[in-house]
Design a protein around this motif. Structure first.
Motif, PDB file in Angstrom:
ATOM      1  N   ILE A 109       0.859  -1.196   0.000  1.00  0.00           N
ATOM      2  CA  ILE A 109       0.000   0.000   0.000  1.00  0.00           C
ATOM      3  C   ILE A 109       0.886   1.234   0.000  1.00  0.00           C
ATOM      4  O   ILE A 109       1.799   1.352   0.823  1.00  0.00           O
ATOM      5  N   ALA A 155      -5.478   7.259   3.225  1.00  0.00           N
ATOM      6  CA  ALA A 155      -5.252   6.146   4.150  1.00  0.00           C
ATOM      7  C   ALA A 155      -6.147   6.271   5.388  1.00  0.00           C
ATOM      8  O   ALA A 155      -6.651   5.269   5.900  1.00  0.00           O
ATOM      9  N   LYS A 197      -9.447   4.977   4.114  1.00  0.00           N
ATOM     10  CA  LYS A 197      -9.491   3.632   3.550  1.00  0.00           C
ATOM     11  C   LYS A 197      -8.991   2.556   4.521  1.00  0.00           C
ATOM     12  O   LYS A 197      -9.446   1.416   4.471  1.00  0.00           O
ATOM     13  N   TYR A 198      -8.049   2.931   5.381  1.00  0.00           N
ATOM     14  CA  TYR A 198      -7.494   1.964   6.345  1.00  0.00           C
ATOM     15  C   TYR A 198      -7.506   2.572   7.752  1.00  0.00           C
ATOM     16  O   TYR A 198      -6.454   2.729   8.396  1.00  0.00           O
ATOM     17  N   GLU A 241      -8.346   1.500  10.703  1.00  0.00           N
ATOM     18  CA  GLU A 241      -7.866   0.731  11.848  1.00  0.00           C
ATOM     19  C   GLU A 241      -6.335   0.742  11.909  1.00  0.00           C
ATOM     20  O   GLU A 241      -5.750   0.866  12.980  1.00  0.00           O
ATOM     21  N   LEU A 242      -5.689   0.607  10.718  1.00  0.00           N
ATOM     22  CA  LEU A 242      -4.230   0.658  10.699  1.00  0.00           C
ATOM     23  C   LEU A 242      -3.724   2.038  11.115  1.00  0.00           C
ATOM     24  O   LEU A 242      -2.776   2.167  11.894  1.00  0.00           O
ATOM     25  N   VAL A 243      -4.354   3.077  10.575  1.00  0.00           N
ATOM     26  CA  VAL A 243      -3.897   4.438  10.887  1.00  0.00           C
ATOM     27  C   VAL A 243      -4.126   4.747  12.364  1.00  0.00           C
ATOM     28  O   VAL A 243      -3.241   5.288  13.041  1.00  0.00           O
ATOM     29  N   TYR A 261       2.444   0.527   3.580  1.00  0.00           N
ATOM     30  CA  TYR A 261       2.393  -0.761   4.293  1.00  0.00           C
ATOM     31  C   TYR A 261       2.978  -1.827   3.378  1.00  0.00           C
ATOM     32  O   TYR A 261       2.552  -1.983   2.229  1.00  0.00           O
TER      33      TYR A 261
END
Length: 464
Positions: free
Chosen positions: A141, A148, A151-152, A154-156, A186
């Motif tokens: 990614i 981000a 779109k992501y 939980e990761l951020v 990522y």
């Protein structure tokens, strides 16, 4: 005679007429932060993080060390400027004036030659983002941070400003309140990215601040090389760069982060970079700091897992009117960890290069090895160089080495080279290139060439 040196300052110091969609008022307050957050259509949790950082900014005092910042007035800095351009994955769709700016800087020419992907930020927003399709299919990614966040999430949420919280220092808090742009990377487990990814940052408007956030997560056994470049035209008012880089190197992973920093001489560069490395992982910092009026930058690595490694290679160039307060921090928290620091500085034309470093070996870091080497080269009698390396060792079961050298350029060497037909500037540039060769050889060839050209340019200007 000096005209023989092949330099082209116009490549970096030019100004573009840009159409802007939004420009915030100067200063920092809750209204501006809410405007930025609303403009980006952020989730409420990110707005809350911004407001929390704003409260921290008001409560944390200025650092009591580093460069003189009395000329920097946050209330005069424009914190957010949005160019009239959407984020594009196709270079053909980027607005013409912005495209021309990056074309002059060699982007995306460099992408075509030697990169796996490029992100290009213009003032406060990323205007171009692209990664090779084969890497996307492998799960790599590479996005701008705003995308981000959506779109992501939980990761951020898990990693954003966890390594450098807003409470860390005043300019971390400032960054947390008004960050904009930057990159999110990522790399999945056991995936090796074969070519570097690059982010390029351009400040175009006078009096603005740029606050990009870069977040890199290299999962177990993965490998990545990330390159960061930056530039800005010179103005008569101050600009501010207070970006942040957070890197998570998981077990057995390897990340190299290379930087060529070339901000203009009206810019305060107050940047924060930090990495944490788990067991058997490796973090490498390779940096060339040439631009800005005043810089405070100390890339840090926390060796958190058994056998983790860190290598810091840095060259700092302080020319006329510049004070470069740079260094490295390495924190050993686990047994069997190892680190090397090779920091070199060059000062000329009255410039001031200051090395400020910290090496900490905790009680748990038994059987660890560390080596710190600081070298400073002054090219005249008007320049200054200082080193303040702090070494704090809490176990006697470790192997620590330290070496520091400060000296002036040799008149004999210059004379010898001039008798072979070189001008004084060419002779000095050759000696400087030899001094910084261990750093430039670690860069991809295109960037090493660019670094040499910048050194030539700075030496030519300093000699007059």
């Amino acid at each position: 005679m000096r005209k023989n040196i092949n330099v082209d300052e116009s490549k970096f110091n030019f100004k573009s007429n840009t159409d802007y969609a939004f420009k915030s008022s100067p200063g920092l307050n809750e209204k501006i932060i809410r405007e930025i957050s609303e403009y980006k259509s952020e989730p409420s949790w990110m707005l809350e993080k911004r407001l929390e950082a704003l409260r921290a900014f008001h409560n944390i005092p200025e650092p009591n060390f580093g460069v003189d910042r009395s000329q920097l007035n946050i209330n005069e800095i424009i914190p957010y400027i949005r160019p009239n351009a959407a984020k594009e994955a196709s270079w053909d769709e980027v607005p013409e004036e912005i495209k021309n700016t990056f074309e002059r800087l060699g982007i995306p020419e460099a992408e075509r030659k030697s990169l796996a992907g490029v992100g290009a930020q213009y003032d406060s927003e990323v205007v171009y983002q692209h990664i090779r399709e084969d890497l996307e299919k492998l799960g790599v990614i590479f996005l701008d941070m705003e995308t981000a966040v959506k779109k992501y999430p939980e990761l951020v949420k898990k990693y954003f400003m966890r390594l450098v919280p807003a409470s860390d220092h005043k300019y971390a808090a400032l960054h947390g309140a008004i960050w904009s742009g930057g990159s999110f990377v990522y790399v999945p487990e056991n995936i090796r990215v074969p070519l570097p990814l690059q982010a390029y940052f351009r400040m175009n408007l006078a009096g603005m601040g740029q606050f990009e956030h870069t977040l890199i997560i290299a999962d177990k056994g993965s490998e990545l090389h990330f390159i960061e470049g930056c530039s800005a035209p010179r103005y008569n008012v101050h600009n501010l760069h207070a970006g942040m880089v957070e890197i998570y190197v998981m077990e057995g992973a390897k990340v190299r982060y290379s930087t060529i920093q070339n901000w203009s001489k009206n810019t305060f560069n107050l940047n924060t970079k930090r990495a944490i490395v788990e067991a058997e992982g490796t973090m490498e910092w390779v940096s060339g700091s040439l631009g800005s009026m005043k810089t405070m930058l100390y890339p840090a690595t926390i060796l958190n897992g058994r056998g983790a490694k860190a290598n810091h290679l840095a060259v700092t160039y302080a020319g006329a009117g510049q004070m470069m307060d740079t260094g490295s921090k390495v924190i050993h928290l686990a047994p069997g960890t190892s680190s090397t620091v090779d920091a070199r500085s060059i000062s000329v034309g009255g410039g001031w290069a200051f090395y400020r470093g910290l090496l900490y070996i905790s009680e748990k870091a038994k059987n660890s090895k560390a080596s710190v080497e600081c070298s400073a080269l002054m090219l005249d009698n008007f320049s200054k160089s200082d080193t303040v390396p702090i070494i704090d060792v809490r176990t006697n079961q470790s192997d620590i080495g330290h070496e520091a050298r400060i000296g002036r350029i040799s008149e004999d060497q210059i004379y010898y080279l001039m008798t072979r037909g070189l001008t004084e500037a060419e002779a000095k540039a050759m000696i400087v290139r030899g001094f910084m060769e261990p750093i430039s050889r670690e860069l991809p060839i295109e960037y090493a060439v660019e670094l040499n050209r910048l050194i030539n340019l700075e030496i030519e200007k300093s000699i007059g």
